[in-house]
Motif scaffolding. Structure first.
Motif, PDB file in Angstrom:
ATOM      1  N   LEU A 130      37.258  52.780  41.068  1.00  8.61           N
ATOM      2  CA  LEU A 130      36.078  52.826  39.965  1.00  8.61           C
ATOM      3  C   LEU A 130      36.769  52.586  38.767  1.00  8.61           C
ATOM      4  O   LEU A 130      37.548  53.239  38.157  1.00  8.61           O
ATOM      5  N   MET A 131      36.209  51.539  38.119  1.00  6.90           N
ATOM      6  CA  MET A 131      36.837  50.994  36.737  1.00  6.90           C
ATOM      7  C   MET A 131      35.316  51.359  35.809  1.00  6.90           C
ATOM      8  O   MET A 131      34.449  50.921  35.869  1.00  6.90           O
ATOM      9  N   TYR A 132      35.824  52.190  34.736  1.00 11.15           N
ATOM     10  CA  TYR A 132      34.687  52.485  33.657  1.00 11.15           C
ATOM     11  C   TYR A 132      34.949  51.534  32.515  1.00 11.15           C
ATOM     12  O   TYR A 132      35.831  51.201  31.894  1.00 11.15           O
ATOM     13  N   ALA A 133      33.832  50.914  32.009  1.00 11.19           N
ATOM     14  CA  ALA A 133      33.717  49.870  31.078  1.00 11.19           C
ATOM     15  C   ALA A 133      31.971  49.648  30.881  1.00 11.19           C
ATOM     16  O   ALA A 133      31.370  50.179  31.200  1.00 11.19           O
ATOM     17  N   ASP A 134      31.907  49.514  29.413  1.00 12.76           N
ATOM     18  CA  ASP A 134      30.566  49.149  28.803  1.00 12.76           C
ATOM     19  C   ASP A 134      29.958  47.931  29.565  1.00 12.76           C
ATOM     20  O   ASP A 134      28.636  47.780  29.570  1.00 12.76           O
ATOM     21  N   ASP A 135      30.808  46.983  29.807  1.00 10.99           N
ATOM     22  CA  ASP A 135      30.201  45.659  30.276  1.00 10.99           C
ATOM     23  C   ASP A 135      31.116  45.555  31.541  1.00 10.99           C
ATOM     24  O   ASP A 135      32.041  44.827  31.575  1.00 10.99           O
ATOM     25  N   ALA A 136      30.462  45.573  32.715  1.00  6.47           N
ATOM     26  CA  ALA A 136      31.262  45.718  33.882  1.00  6.47           C
ATOM     27  C   ALA A 136      31.238  44.396  34.459  1.00  6.47           C
ATOM     28  O   ALA A 136      32.348  43.727  35.244  1.00  6.47           O
ATOM     29  N   GLU A 137      30.580  43.471  34.156  1.00  3.88           N
ATOM     30  CA  GLU A 137      30.587  42.119  34.619  1.00  3.88           C
ATOM     31  C   GLU A 137      31.761  41.344  33.922  1.00  3.88           C
ATOM     32  O   GLU A 137      32.516  40.544  34.635  1.00  3.88           O
ATOM     33  N   LEU A 138      31.678  41.592  32.697  1.00  5.57           N
ATOM     34  CA  LEU A 138      32.893  41.162  31.942  1.00  5.57           C
ATOM     35  C   LEU A 138      34.417  41.414  32.453  1.00  5.57           C
ATOM     36  O   LEU A 138      35.193  40.516  32.854  1.00  5.57           O
ATOM     37  N   LEU A 139      34.119  42.737  32.972  1.00  6.40           N
ATOM     38  CA  LEU A 139      35.542  43.389  33.323  1.00  6.40           C
ATOM     39  C   LEU A 139      35.962  42.682  34.684  1.00  6.40           C
ATOM     40  O   LEU A 139      37.064  42.193  35.060  1.00  6.40           O
ATOM     41  N   LEU A 140      34.861  42.314  35.614  1.00  9.81           N
ATOM     42  CA  LEU A 140      35.117  41.588  36.898  1.00  9.81           C
ATOM     43  C   LEU A 140      35.453  40.213  36.659  1.00  9.81           C
ATOM     44  O   LEU A 140      36.511  39.866  37.479  1.00  9.81           O
ATOM     45  N   GLU A 141      35.165  39.613  35.556  1.00  8.62           N
ATOM     46  CA  GLU A 141      35.833  38.276  35.220  1.00  8.62           C
ATOM     47  C   GLU A 141      37.035  38.275  34.865  1.00  8.62           C
ATOM     48  O   GLU A 141      37.765  37.510  35.311  1.00  8.62           O
ATOM     49  N   GLU A 142      37.462  39.174  34.251  1.00 13.37           N
ATOM     50  CA  GLU A 142      38.961  39.533  33.576  1.00 13.37           C
ATOM     51  C   GLU A 142      39.909  39.683  34.855  1.00 13.37           C
ATOM     52  O   GLU A 142      40.941  38.984  35.101  1.00 13.37           O
ATOM     53  N   ILE A 143      39.493  40.345  35.839  1.00 10.28           N
ATOM     54  CA  ILE A 143      40.050  40.938  37.104  1.00 10.28           C
ATOM     55  C   ILE A 143      40.364  39.428  37.751  1.00 10.28           C
ATOM     56  O   ILE A 143      41.496  39.097  38.172  1.00 10.28           O
ATOM     57  N   ARG A 144      39.382  38.724  37.922  1.00 12.72           N
ATOM     58  CA  ARG A 144      39.215  37.398  38.768  1.00 12.72           C
ATOM     59  C   ARG A 144      40.447  36.608  37.795  1.00 12.72           C
ATOM     60  O   ARG A 144      41.121  35.791  38.364  1.00 12.72           O
ATOM     61  N   LYS A 145      40.253  36.564  36.700  1.00 11.40           N
ATOM     62  CA  LYS A 145      41.216  35.580  35.769  1.00 11.40           C
ATOM     63  C   LYS A 145      42.514  36.039  36.110  1.00 11.40           C
ATOM     64  O   LYS A 145      43.456  35.235  35.834  1.00 11.40           O
TER      65      LYS A 145
END
Lengths: 309, 276
Positions: A265-280
């Motif tokens: 579980l990863m906590y962030a205010d913008d989870a979509e953005l976080l997912l993109e960063e992970i993929r990057k």
């Protein structure tokens, strides 16, 4: 705004031998609000409820219900309360109507008063057609509604519900929630224990998160989420073996992270953005889910474990 | 603040003796028993009543043929059936009371959680104890009256003093109901509940029901005279035969003590089980 306080507890403690079921808790409940005790089994919720209901005596600390001490004024306090216990204790030998009738009699109410009240309550509990049926033939949801109706026969100021929807199917839960909303609208103060976060979010104005006999936090559901969690949560799965392996690479990307056996579980205010960063970063989770923070996350943060185990 | 009727009723009792354990509404517990009884199995009630009747016929008229007359006082002889009838009446009152105060109470306590429901209201544990015991007592009384009418019909009642048998039956039923419920509140399992039956049957057979105690050696007489049913039977036999004297007082005191002790422990136990 002035809030009339109905229940006040200070240093409330209940010991069973060496075991402390409730460890010196402080709280107050205001008139007309819906107050929830949230926590896993064994958190001390039911014990606290029973002390309030004057069916259990505290070991130490102070508690007053409408200015009265339950240890001294048991019958009087119970006249103020409607109690819906965790396990139904309807009178199996009696019909639906007789259950309501005799409960009113226990409070000393007149037959005439009760007769009129029964009609109103059967209607409220949607049990008009079942009025002459023995309670053992009712479904779980009907029994729970009858228990609530029974608790209302004395027109209590405070209705206490211990795990009101545990064991009910989703449809029965929603009917019950709807009934409880109506009561709240009528100004009845509700005291609810639950280990369901959706129920707590739906029903409670204010929540006390309990664990192992202590209060971990107290606020409105949204206030708790704001205070102890982020707006959104990203749940990612890399497969059971890999979760722990990739977690060091992920930890720098978000405010906070919980590595559970099956998912991260990863906590962030913008989870979509976080997912993109992970993929990057070249990491590709097997599954990913973006959702809003819930009380479950608050509980996990406060206690390091899940609410429903 | 608007006070609800229930609160006003509870507040009206402030300052009364025992306000935390007693609300003065034991009658509502009786009302509950009546509502439940209306739809219960009558056959069960009938079975309990039949037992002493069967004993009366088989022993009183069967064995009685072989025995002839019994001497109950100097020069005072009665038929064997008239000798055992009061003992069976006392036993009948005991049985009626015990059935309700033990097995029925056990089920309500362990499985139906009826008392938890009652004690979540403004009732106190003494209301529950008194109400339940009174219901058991009523059953004992009904058994006794029914048995009396059979005994009377058979011509075994020879003195108007025998009418006192009804209040005596109530006293006996009250004593047994009170102690029976107190004992039941300490029981944990069915196995333990069976102990009650194991105690009651020999007490019935050996408490001077079918023959005078003088048959026994002295030490055994002393033991039996300590048991409640012997007091019940002796008291019942004396009033039924019109042998009224101050010697009956200790028996009455014995039952009054049973009532008080039973109520005290039942109330204390209900408080401990459901209210702390």
């Amino acid at each position: 705004m002035h809030k009339e306080s109905l229940i006040q507890a200070k240093g409330l403690t209940k010991l069973y031998g060496d075991f402390a079921a409730v460890k010196g808790i402080d709280f107050s409940v205001h008139k007309g609000e819906s107050f929830g005790f949230l926590g896993p089994n064994g958190a001390g919720k039911s014990t606290t409820m029973r002390i309030i209901a004057a069916t259990l005596t505290r070991t130490s600390g102070e508690i007053s219900i409408l200015g009265k001490d339950p240890a001294e004024r048991g019958p009087e306090i119970r006249a103020h309360l409607g109690v819906v216990p965790q396990q139904d204790n309807l009178d199996q030998a009696l019909t639906v109507t007789d259950n309501l009738y005799i409960y009113g009699r226990y409070f000393g109410l007149s037959r005439k008063f009760i007769r009129a009240k029964i009609e109103e309550l059967l209607d409220f509990a949607q049990l008009v057609e079942k009025r002459d049926v023995k309670v053992e033939t009712l479904s779980g949801g009907m029994k729970r509604r009858l228990t609530i109706a029974r608790a209302l026969i004395s027109e209590p100021e405070i209705l206490m519900l211990d795990e009101p929807t545990t064991g009910l199917d989703p449809q029965a839960r929603h009917i019950l929630w709807d009934r409880l909303f109506r009561l709240k609208e009528q100004g009845v103060t509700l005291l609810i224990t639950t280990h369901y976060m959706d129920e707590a979010e739906q029903l409670c104005d204010r929540l006390m998160v309990m664990d192992k006999g202590s209060i971990m936090a107290e606020d409105s559901p949204s206030g708790l989420i704001k205070k102890y969690s982020t707006k959104e949560v990203l749940e990612v799965r890399f497969g059971s073996d890999k979760n722990a392996e990739v977690s060091p690479q992920l930890s720098t990307l978000c405010e906070r992270m919980e590595v559970l056996p099956d998912r991260i579980l990863m906590y962030a205010d913008d989870a979509e953005l976080l997912l993109e960063e992970i993929r990057k970063k070249g990491l590709h989770p097997v599954t990913s889910l973006v959702r809003r923070s819930s009380l479950e996350d608050v509980f996990l943060r406060l206690t390091g474990r899940s609410l429903v185990e | 603040m608007i006070t609800s009727a229930a609160v006003a009723i509870a507040e009206a009792r402030i300052g009364r003796l025992g306000e935390s354990v007693y609300s003065g509404r034991a009658r509502t517990i009786l009302e509950r028993s009546y509502l439940a009884f209306r739809s219960s199995a009558w056959i069960v009630v009938l079975t309990g009543f039949l037992e002493p009747v069967l004993y009366l016929f088989s022993f009183g008229y069967g064995v009685g043929k072989l025995i002839g007359k019994m001497e109950v006082g100097p020069g005072h002889f009665v038929s064997y059936a008239a000798f055992i009838a009061p003992a069976l009446l006392a036993t009948s009152a005991m049985n009626g009371a015990i059935y309700d105060a033990t097995w029925n109470v056990f089920f309500k306590m362990k499985f139906d959680r009826v008392y938890q429901g009652m004690l979540a209201t403004s009732l106190g544990p003494l209301d529950v104890a008194l109400g339940e015991i009174s219901w058991a007592l009523l059953r004992g009384m009904v058994y006794a009256i029914a048995f009396m009418s059979i005994v009377g019909g058979l011509g075994l009642i020879t003195t108007p003093w025998a009418l006192l048998a009804i209040p005596v039956a109530v006293l006996i039923a009250f004593g047994f109901a009170s102690v029976g419920m107190a004992v039941t509140t300490y029981m944990k399992s069915f196995e333990q509940m069976n102990i009650i039956n194991i105690v009651l049957l020999p007490m019935f057979l050996f408490s001077g029901s079918f023959y005078p105690l003088t048959i026994y050696p002295g030490w055994l007489q002393g033991f039996i005279k300590a048991l409640p049913l012997w007091h019940g039977i002796t008291l019942m036999r004396s009033v039924s035969l019109g042998l009224i004297s101050a010697a009956l007082l200790p028996h009455i005191v014995y039952f009054l003590a049973m009532i008080a002790i039973g109520l005290f422990f039942t109330t204390r136990r209900l408080t401990k089980l459901f209210m702390r």
